[in-house]
Design a protein around this motif. Structure first.
Motif, short mmCIF file in Angstrom:
data_model
loop_
_atom_site.label_atom_id
_atom_site.label_comp_id
_atom_site.label_asym_id
_atom_site.label_seq_id
_atom_site.Cartn_x
_atom_site.Cartn_y
_atom_site.Cartn_z
N VAL A 92 -12.87 -1.23 -33.30
CA VAL A 92 -12.35 -0.70 -32.06
C VAL A 92 -13.41 -0.77 -30.96
N PHE A 94 -14.02 0.94 -27.52
CA PHE A 94 -13.53 2.02 -26.66
C PHE A 94 -13.78 1.69 -25.20
N ALA A 98 -18.59 3.56 -25.99
CA ALA A 98 -18.80 4.62 -26.97
C ALA A 98 -19.92 4.32 -27.95
N LEU A 99 -21.00 3.73 -27.43
CA LEU A 99 -22.16 3.50 -28.30
C LEU A 99 -22.83 4.84 -28.60
N PHE A 100 -23.44 4.94 -29.78
CA PHE A 100 -24.14 6.18 -30.12
C PHE A 100 -25.41 6.24 -29.30
N LEU A 111 -25.32 0.55 -38.35
CA LEU A 111 -24.81 1.76 -39.00
C LEU A 111 -23.69 1.48 -40.00
N PRO A 112 -22.59 0.81 -39.60
CA PRO A 112 -21.55 0.54 -40.60
C PRO A 112 -22.02 -0.40 -41.70
N ARG A 160 -20.55 -4.14 -31.95
CA ARG A 160 -20.48 -3.13 -32.99
C ARG A 160 -19.10 -3.14 -33.67
N ALA A 161 -18.05 -3.35 -32.85
CA ALA A 161 -16.71 -3.38 -33.43
C ALA A 161 -16.59 -4.55 -34.41
N ASN B 251 -17.75 11.12 -24.60
CA ASN B 251 -18.12 9.72 -24.56
C ASN B 251 -17.41 8.90 -25.63
N GLU B 252 -16.45 9.50 -26.35
CA GLU B 252 -15.68 8.84 -27.42
C GLU B 252 -16.54 8.44 -28.61
N GLU B 253 -17.80 8.93 -28.67
CA GLU B 253 -18.66 8.54 -29.79
C GLU B 253 -18.14 9.09 -31.10
#
Lengths: 255, 386
Positions: A92, A94, A98-100, A111-112, A160-161, B251-253
């Motif tokens: 996904v 976003f 929506a990066l950490f 990470l995944p 990342r997706a 932030n949708e994180e």
């Protein structure tokens, strides 16, 4: 740059879907099928529930009624573990990326991979570099999300997706907040990835240029009737539809 | 904002009636910064004229005297036109300055959406009570769900299956432990000083200064050390947890984590809770020591107690069980602060305002639960005879 119709194998089947917040129905009676190789557009005016529908498709929001069936099973009728296994084959992007924010770009992508593969750290790092290179962010591995621009965050989010090489990629308003050139480049990237990765894309957008450039199939959600009023190839829809609301939408209100 | 200049000319709107038709003659500067028009030459006078009997048939405008206009003219005219429409008077906009008619048309183009305007309705008392009860139930449900999630995550942790980043745990331990040392030192030292001072004033009257060491020792070790670190950590770390998780929500994180199949409770809440549960007892022991040091300073400098004697008395008069009671308090506080901070953060809405509210209520909830927990633990100790 008209996209091909794709092969016929269904990837996601949505039937009789109703989405609601409590008693407030966002959308009802949605029926559509996303096929392998599709770039499937979910379009509609602001506030019609496009993004909410996406949240249902990616397992973030439970529908009030109806089913979402992936190849591996029905998303909302299986236990959490099975659902998480189905969703692992999806990626996904976003709206904001929506990066950490506490991790560098490479760590975000790793990470995944760390979780779901047993690769050594060096290989994971190389895979992360490769994904970043694919979206044109080579050399930004050790940057934090706050140090790069919004468009770059989006591309990093795409990298990342793609981390787990998913079969289906979901995009929430990919071109929102991008300048026309960057938005176009992102569209080109999507087409390239579709052709090379043989992935399927579901794109939520109201950007007409993107819709006609990349869309091979679509549904139109109507904000007044709170359901889908049309589906099919966007270009064909523009030529054939008689629905005045859809015509207005597809012609930027000129007709 | 520019203040209206009282010396500048005022706009005016003079109304004249001729053979059943009204003519409104506008002149002067119709600007937001202009002074208010005179009462007899204001739009209000025009509104009254529209309602007069016999009802005028038409309304026309004359505006050659207008030296400038902005939204203030539009707003006044909009009210006039609405009244004209309501009273059935035909309005002729051709005499208005160029652009005004077009803007008025634009504002009238999309009719007001029915039911969109918010009206403040005063709810009946019973309805408000009912609404409150329902929201309490919802809050309780949310809390139980959260606690259930956390319990499951802890079970997964015990089975070694919990998914979170070890590196993040380490940095959280540093943030909530090491980085808190300066403020914990300062506050505990001062609390020790204050306790000693207050005690000394009374005890000196009986020549029993030496018991200052007992008071400070027992108070700090048994409960004050834990409470002071608890309150510091609630304001410092609990608030940070809520703000951090709340911003991740905005932030949708957190959604992104879920789409990767990670449980946000395991990934985000668990390490924060572990970090606090590990660090709180250590900080508490440290606070105990700093508090005793504070008392020591007062005892030695102000009360002239022999330093060795002070320490020996403290050592002998504080039963070890107090130390364990203090550690229990601080561990419980650690759990409560982490839960409050993470709960508020995870349930945060998607706006900047919501993050602020989450942070505020995280601190309020932690401090409240610290005090309540202290009361409960004190009663428990009493019953158990410690």
């Amino acid at each position: 740059m008209q996209a091909d119709a794709g092969t016929t194998e269904p990837r996601i089947q949505v039937s009789n879907l109703t989405v609601a917040y409590g008693d407030f129905v966002i959308m009802r009676d949605l029926n559509f099928t996303v096929k392998q190789g599709d770039i499937f557009i979910i379009m509609g005016g602001s506030g019609c529930g496009k993004s909410t529908l996406l949240r249902v498709l990616v397992g973030l929001k439970e529908p009030a009624q109806g089913t979402v069936t992936y190849r591996q099973g029905s998303l909302w009728d299986v236990d959490d573990e099975k659902r998480s296994a189905i969703l692992r084959r999806t990626g996904v992007l976003f709206q904001s990326g929506a990066l950490f924010s506490s991790m560098t770009l490479a760590e975000n992508i790793s990470l995944p991979l760390q979780q779901y593969t047993s690769l050594p750290a060096k290989d994971i790092r190389e895979l992360a570099s490769l994904k970043l290179a694919l979206v044109g962010l080579s050399g930004f591995e050790d940057f934090y999300p706050s140090e790069i621009s919004g468009g770059m965050c989006k591309r990093a989010g795409l990298a990342r997706a793609m981390a787990l090489d998913p079969d289906i990629l979901f995009f929430d308003e990919p071109s929102a907040g991008l300048d026309p050139v960057s938005a176009h480049l992102l569209d080109e990237l999507i087409l390239e990835l579709r052709d090379s990765l043989k992935a399927t894309f579901v794109v939520v957008t109201h950007e007409l240029a993107s819709i006609f450039d990349i869309g091979s199939n679509s549904v139109y959600l109507d904000v007044e009737t709170r359901t889908m009023t049309a589906s099919g190839n966007p270009t064909t829809l523009l030529e054939t539809t008689t629905d005045p609301l859809l015509r207005r939408f597809l012609t930027r209100g000129k007709e | 904002m520019q203040r209206p200049d009282t010396n500048s000319p005022a706009p005016s709107c003079r109304v004249s009636a001729a053979s059943g038709a009204l003519l409104a003659t506008l002149s002067g500067p119709w600007l937001i910064t202009s002074p208010a028009p005179a009462p007899d030459a204001s739009p209000a006078a025009l509104l009254r004229a529209l309602e007069a009997t016999p009802r005028p048939a038409r309304l026309a405008f004359e505006s050659s005297g207008v030296t400038g206009w902005d939204s203030s003219l539009l707003s006044a005219l909009r009210a006039v036109l609405a009244k004209a429409a309501a009273t059935g008077v035909q309005a002729d906009l051709s005499g208005l300055p160029e652009g005004v008619a077009a803007l008025l048309d634009l504002a009238a183009k999309v009719p007001e959406r029915k039911g969109a305007a918010r009206h403040s309705v005063s709810e009946p008392f019973l309805e408000r009570v009912g609404g409150l009860a329902l929201s309490v139930r919802d809050g309780f449900e949310g809390l139980t769900e959260f606690l259930g999630d956390v319990t499951l995550a802890c079970l997964n942790l015990a089975r070694g299956r919990a998914v979170f980043q070890r590196s993040e745990l380490l940095s959280l331990i540093k943030q909530s432990g090491l980085d808190a040392l300066p403020i914990v030192s300062l506050i505990s030292l001062l609390v020790g000083l204050i306790l000693a001072f207050v005690g000394a004033i009374q005890l000196r009257q009986f020549g029993a200064q030496i018991y200052v060491s007992t008071i400070v020792g027992i108070a700090m070790v048994r409960v004050m050390g834990a409470i002071m670190t608890g309150i510091i950590m609630a304001g410092r770390t609990g608030a940070a947890f809520a703000a951090e998780l709340g911003t991740m929500q905005v932030n949708e994180e957190i959604d992104a984590l879920r789409t990767f199949g990670f449980s946000p409770t395991e990934f985000l809440v668990l390490p924060r809770m572990l970090a606090l549960v590990l660090m709180m007892p250590l900080l508490c022991v440290y606070a105990d020591l700093m508090g005793v040091l504070g008392g020591f300073i007062v005892g030695v400098v102000m009360l002239d107690i022999n330093p060795m004697q002070y320490l020996t008395t403290t050592w002998q008069s504080v039963p070890l069980v107090n130390f364990w009671i203090g550690l229990t308090h601080s561990t419980v506080f650690g759990v409560l602060i982490a839960l409050a901070g993470c709960y508020r953060g995870m349930r945060c809405g998607r706006s900047a305002l919501a993050v602020g509210q989450a942070t505020t209520s995280a601190v309020v909830t932690s401090i409240m639960s610290i005090i309540i927990a202290t009361a409960v633990l004190t009663v428990l100790c009493e019953i158990l005879g410690f």
